[in-house]
Design a protein around this motif. Structure first.
Motif, mmCIF file in Angstrom:
data_model
loop_
_atom_site.group_PDB
_atom_site.id
_atom_site.type_symbol
_atom_site.label_atom_id
_atom_site.label_comp_id
_atom_site.label_asym_id
_atom_site.label_seq_id
_atom_site.Cartn_x
_atom_site.Cartn_y
_atom_site.Cartn_z
ATOM 1 N N ASP A 10 0.810 -1.205 0.000
ATOM 2 C CA ASP A 10 0.000 0.000 0.000
ATOM 3 C C ASP A 10 0.847 1.259 0.000
ATOM 4 O OD1 ASP A 10 -2.594 -0.998 -0.228
ATOM 5 O OD2 ASP A 10 -2.580 -1.623 1.853
ATOM 6 N N LEU A 13 0.991 1.908 -3.572
ATOM 7 C CA LEU A 13 -0.231 2.537 -4.065
ATOM 8 C C LEU A 13 -0.269 4.020 -3.705
ATOM 9 C CD1 LEU A 13 -2.888 -0.229 -3.272
ATOM 10 C CD2 LEU A 13 -1.763 0.271 -5.445
ATOM 11 N N TRP A 17 -0.420 7.122 -6.293
ATOM 12 C CA TRP A 17 -1.479 8.124 -6.212
ATOM 13 C C TRP A 17 -0.881 9.530 -6.178
ATOM 14 C CZ3 TRP A 17 -3.117 11.702 -2.408
ATOM 15 C CH2 TRP A 17 -4.341 12.322 -2.702
#
Length: 220
Positions: A10, A13, A17
Protein backbone atom coordinates in the motif's frame (compact mmCIF):
# COMPACT_ATOMS: atom_id res chain seq x y z
CA UNK A 1 -8.71 5.13 -4.35
CA UNK A 2 -9.18 1.78 -2.64
CA UNK A 3 -8.97 0.70 0.99
CA UNK A 4 -5.52 1.21 2.48
CA UNK A 5 -3.36 -0.57 5.04
CA UNK A 6 0.14 0.64 5.96
CA UNK A 7 2.15 -2.26 4.54
CA UNK A 8 4.67 -2.29 1.72
CA UNK A 9 2.16 -2.91 -1.07
CA UNK A 10 0.00 0.00 0.00
CA UNK A 11 3.00 2.32 0.25
CA UNK A 12 3.39 1.57 -3.45
CA UNK A 13 -0.23 2.54 -4.07
CA UNK A 14 0.23 5.75 -2.08
CA UNK A 15 3.34 6.50 -4.13
CA UNK A 16 1.44 6.00 -7.38
CA UNK A 17 -1.48 8.12 -6.21
CA UNK A 18 0.80 11.02 -5.33
CA UNK A 19 2.58 10.63 -8.67
CA UNK A 20 -0.72 11.14 -10.49
CA UNK A 21 -1.58 14.25 -8.46
CA UNK A 22 1.67 15.97 -9.37
CA UNK A 23 1.59 14.95 -13.02
CA UNK A 24 -1.92 16.29 -13.58
CA UNK A 25 -4.72 17.70 -11.44
CA UNK A 26 -7.65 15.37 -10.72
CA UNK A 27 -10.52 15.70 -13.18
CA UNK A 28 -14.19 15.69 -12.25
CA UNK A 29 -14.38 11.87 -12.13
CA UNK A 30 -11.24 11.59 -10.01
CA UNK A 31 -12.51 14.23 -7.60
CA UNK A 32 -15.69 12.23 -7.13
CA UNK A 33 -13.61 9.10 -6.47
CA UNK A 34 -11.50 10.87 -3.83
CA UNK A 35 -14.55 12.37 -2.11
CA UNK A 36 -16.39 9.02 -2.04
CA UNK A 37 -16.59 7.20 1.28
CA UNK A 38 -13.96 4.69 0.17
CA UNK A 39 -11.69 7.45 -1.11
CA UNK A 40 -12.01 9.49 2.07
CA UNK A 41 -11.25 6.47 4.24
CA UNK A 42 -8.22 5.53 2.13
CA UNK A 43 -6.85 9.07 2.18
CA UNK A 44 -7.23 9.37 5.93
CA UNK A 45 -5.53 5.99 6.38
CA UNK A 46 -2.62 7.21 4.28
CA UNK A 47 -2.43 10.29 6.51
CA UNK A 48 -2.48 8.16 9.64
CA UNK A 49 0.20 5.79 8.30
CA UNK A 50 2.46 8.76 7.51
CA UNK A 51 1.62 10.65 10.72
CA UNK A 52 0.07 13.41 8.63
CA UNK A 53 -3.53 13.15 9.72
CA UNK A 54 -4.21 16.87 9.55
CA UNK A 55 -2.92 17.13 5.98
CA UNK A 56 -5.14 14.23 4.91
CA UNK A 57 -8.17 15.65 6.73
CA UNK A 58 -7.65 19.03 5.06
CA UNK A 59 -7.39 17.43 1.62
CA UNK A 60 -10.68 15.64 2.28
CA UNK A 61 -12.30 18.93 3.28
CA UNK A 62 -10.98 20.66 0.15
CA UNK A 63 -12.40 17.93 -2.07
CA UNK A 64 -15.84 18.39 -0.47
CA UNK A 65 -15.83 22.19 -0.36
CA UNK A 66 -17.90 22.58 -3.54
CA UNK A 67 -19.28 20.60 -6.47
CA UNK A 68 -16.87 18.11 -8.02
CA UNK A 69 -16.80 20.18 -11.22
CA UNK A 70 -15.88 23.37 -9.34
CA UNK A 71 -13.24 21.62 -7.25
CA UNK A 72 -11.68 20.10 -10.38
CA UNK A 73 -11.60 23.48 -12.12
CA UNK A 74 -9.99 25.13 -9.08
CA UNK A 75 -7.31 22.45 -8.86
CA UNK A 76 -6.65 22.69 -12.58
CA UNK A 77 -5.98 26.43 -12.31
CA UNK A 78 -3.81 25.96 -9.24
CA UNK A 79 -1.81 23.15 -10.86
CA UNK A 80 -1.04 25.38 -13.85
CA UNK A 81 -0.11 28.34 -11.66
CA UNK A 82 2.18 26.30 -9.40
CA UNK A 83 3.84 23.87 -11.81
CA UNK A 84 3.44 25.24 -15.32
CA UNK A 85 3.68 29.00 -14.82
CA UNK A 86 5.58 31.10 -17.32
CA UNK A 87 7.52 32.97 -14.64
CA UNK A 88 10.05 30.91 -12.70
CA UNK A 89 9.86 33.11 -9.58
CA UNK A 90 6.10 32.57 -9.31
CA UNK A 91 5.97 28.79 -9.61
CA UNK A 92 7.44 25.68 -7.99
CA UNK A 93 8.82 23.59 -10.83
CA UNK A 94 8.54 19.86 -9.98
CA UNK A 95 11.82 18.76 -11.56
CA UNK A 96 14.83 17.31 -9.75
CA UNK A 97 17.17 19.35 -11.95
CA UNK A 98 15.80 22.57 -10.45
CA UNK A 99 16.39 21.50 -6.85
CA UNK A 100 19.42 19.18 -6.87
CA UNK A 101 22.05 21.89 -7.10
CA UNK A 102 22.42 22.01 -10.89
CA UNK A 103 19.61 24.60 -11.02
CA UNK A 104 18.79 24.05 -14.66
CA UNK A 105 16.08 22.15 -16.48
CA UNK A 106 17.20 19.00 -18.22
CA UNK A 107 20.22 18.56 -15.96
CA UNK A 108 22.02 15.35 -14.94
CA UNK A 109 18.94 14.13 -13.04
CA UNK A 110 17.25 13.37 -16.38
CA UNK A 111 20.03 10.95 -17.30
CA UNK A 112 19.99 9.36 -13.84
CA UNK A 113 16.26 8.62 -13.96
CA UNK A 114 16.46 7.35 -17.55
CA UNK A 115 19.17 4.91 -16.47
CA UNK A 116 17.02 3.60 -13.64
CA UNK A 117 14.06 3.23 -15.99
CA UNK A 118 16.22 1.13 -18.33
CA UNK A 119 17.20 -1.04 -15.37
CA UNK A 120 13.50 -1.66 -14.76
CA UNK A 121 12.78 -2.15 -18.49
CA UNK A 122 10.16 0.61 -18.52
CA UNK A 123 9.74 3.74 -20.59
CA UNK A 124 7.53 6.81 -20.75
CA UNK A 125 4.36 6.64 -22.79
CA UNK A 126 4.60 8.42 -26.12
CA UNK A 127 1.90 10.85 -24.97
CA UNK A 128 3.93 11.96 -21.94
CA UNK A 129 5.53 15.35 -22.50
CA UNK A 130 7.27 15.60 -19.13
CA UNK A 131 10.97 15.10 -18.55
CA UNK A 132 11.96 11.96 -16.61
CA UNK A 133 13.10 13.95 -13.57
CA UNK A 134 9.57 15.26 -12.96
CA UNK A 135 8.49 14.46 -9.39
CA UNK A 136 5.46 12.52 -10.57
CA UNK A 137 7.56 10.33 -12.84
CA UNK A 138 10.17 9.77 -10.13
CA UNK A 139 7.42 8.62 -7.77
CA UNK A 140 5.98 6.30 -10.42
CA UNK A 141 9.44 4.82 -11.13
CA UNK A 142 9.98 4.33 -7.40
CA UNK A 143 6.66 2.51 -7.13
CA UNK A 144 7.56 0.26 -10.07
CA UNK A 145 10.96 -0.54 -8.56
CA UNK A 146 9.23 -1.61 -5.36
CA UNK A 147 6.65 -3.62 -7.29
CA UNK A 148 9.43 -5.45 -9.15
CA UNK A 149 11.24 -5.95 -5.83
CA UNK A 150 14.27 -4.17 -7.22
CA UNK A 151 15.53 -2.87 -3.90
CA UNK A 152 18.78 -1.72 -5.54
CA UNK A 153 16.98 0.60 -7.97
CA UNK A 154 14.53 1.76 -5.30
CA UNK A 155 17.35 2.58 -2.88
CA UNK A 156 19.28 4.53 -5.54
CA UNK A 157 16.25 6.59 -6.56
CA UNK A 158 15.19 7.09 -2.97
CA UNK A 159 18.63 8.43 -2.07
CA UNK A 160 18.49 10.80 -5.03
CA UNK A 161 15.01 12.05 -4.14
CA UNK A 162 15.92 12.63 -0.52
CA UNK A 163 18.54 15.06 -1.80
CA UNK A 164 16.05 17.41 -3.46
CA UNK A 165 12.46 16.62 -2.47
CA UNK A 166 12.77 18.35 0.95
CA UNK A 167 13.61 21.67 -0.75
CA UNK A 168 10.82 21.22 -3.27
CA UNK A 169 8.33 20.36 -0.51
CA UNK A 170 9.28 23.37 1.59
CA UNK A 171 8.91 25.69 -1.40
CA UNK A 172 5.54 24.19 -2.33
CA UNK A 173 4.23 24.54 1.23
CA UNK A 174 5.30 28.19 1.25
CA UNK A 175 3.59 28.77 -2.08
CA UNK A 176 0.36 26.85 -1.46
CA UNK A 177 0.04 26.87 2.33
CA UNK A 178 -2.80 24.68 3.57
CA UNK A 179 -4.36 24.28 0.14
CA UNK A 180 -4.45 21.04 -1.86
CA UNK A 181 -0.90 20.93 -3.19
CA UNK A 182 0.61 22.33 -0.02
CA UNK A 183 -0.87 19.42 1.87
CA UNK A 184 0.23 16.92 -0.76
CA UNK A 185 3.74 18.28 -0.18
CA UNK A 186 3.39 17.43 3.52
CA UNK A 187 2.94 13.76 2.58
CA UNK A 188 6.05 13.50 0.41
CA UNK A 189 8.94 13.16 2.85
CA UNK A 190 7.03 10.98 5.34
CA UNK A 191 6.22 8.65 2.44
CA UNK A 192 9.85 8.51 1.28
CA UNK A 193 10.98 7.93 4.87
CA UNK A 194 8.45 5.12 5.31
CA UNK A 195 9.60 3.46 2.09
CA UNK A 196 13.22 3.84 3.21
CA UNK A 197 12.41 2.12 6.50
CA UNK A 198 10.86 -0.74 4.57
CA UNK A 199 13.94 -1.11 2.39
CA UNK A 200 16.19 -1.16 5.45
CA UNK A 201 14.01 -3.82 7.07
CA UNK A 202 14.09 -5.95 3.91
CA UNK A 203 17.87 -5.63 3.66
CA UNK A 204 18.20 -6.58 7.30
CA UNK A 205 16.08 -9.69 6.80
CA UNK A 206 18.15 -10.71 3.77
CA UNK A 207 21.35 -10.29 5.76
CA UNK A 208 19.92 -12.35 8.64
CA UNK A 209 18.87 -15.10 6.21
CA UNK A 210 22.33 -15.12 4.61
CA UNK A 211 23.97 -15.49 8.01
CA UNK A 212 21.55 -18.32 8.86
CA UNK A 213 22.46 -20.15 5.65
CA UNK A 214 26.16 -19.66 6.33
CA UNK A 215 25.83 -21.02 9.86
CA UNK A 216 23.75 -23.96 8.65
CA UNK A 217 26.37 -24.79 6.01
CA UNK A 218 29.17 -24.52 8.54
CA UNK A 219 27.41 -26.78 11.02
CA UNK A 220 26.86 -29.41 8.37
Amino acid sequence: MSSFAPDGADMVLACEWLAKQFLAPPDDEQVRAIRSLRGQIALREIGAALNQQQAADTICQIMNADSSETVAETLQRRHVALFEGMFRQRCVLPYASVWDGTDRLGGPAVTRVKRLMRDLDIHLDSTCTEMPDHLGICLAVLAEALRQQREDVAATLLSDMRGWVPRFSEALIRADGTNYYGNLARLLMPLLDRIGEGLCSETGREQDNARDYERAGYEQ
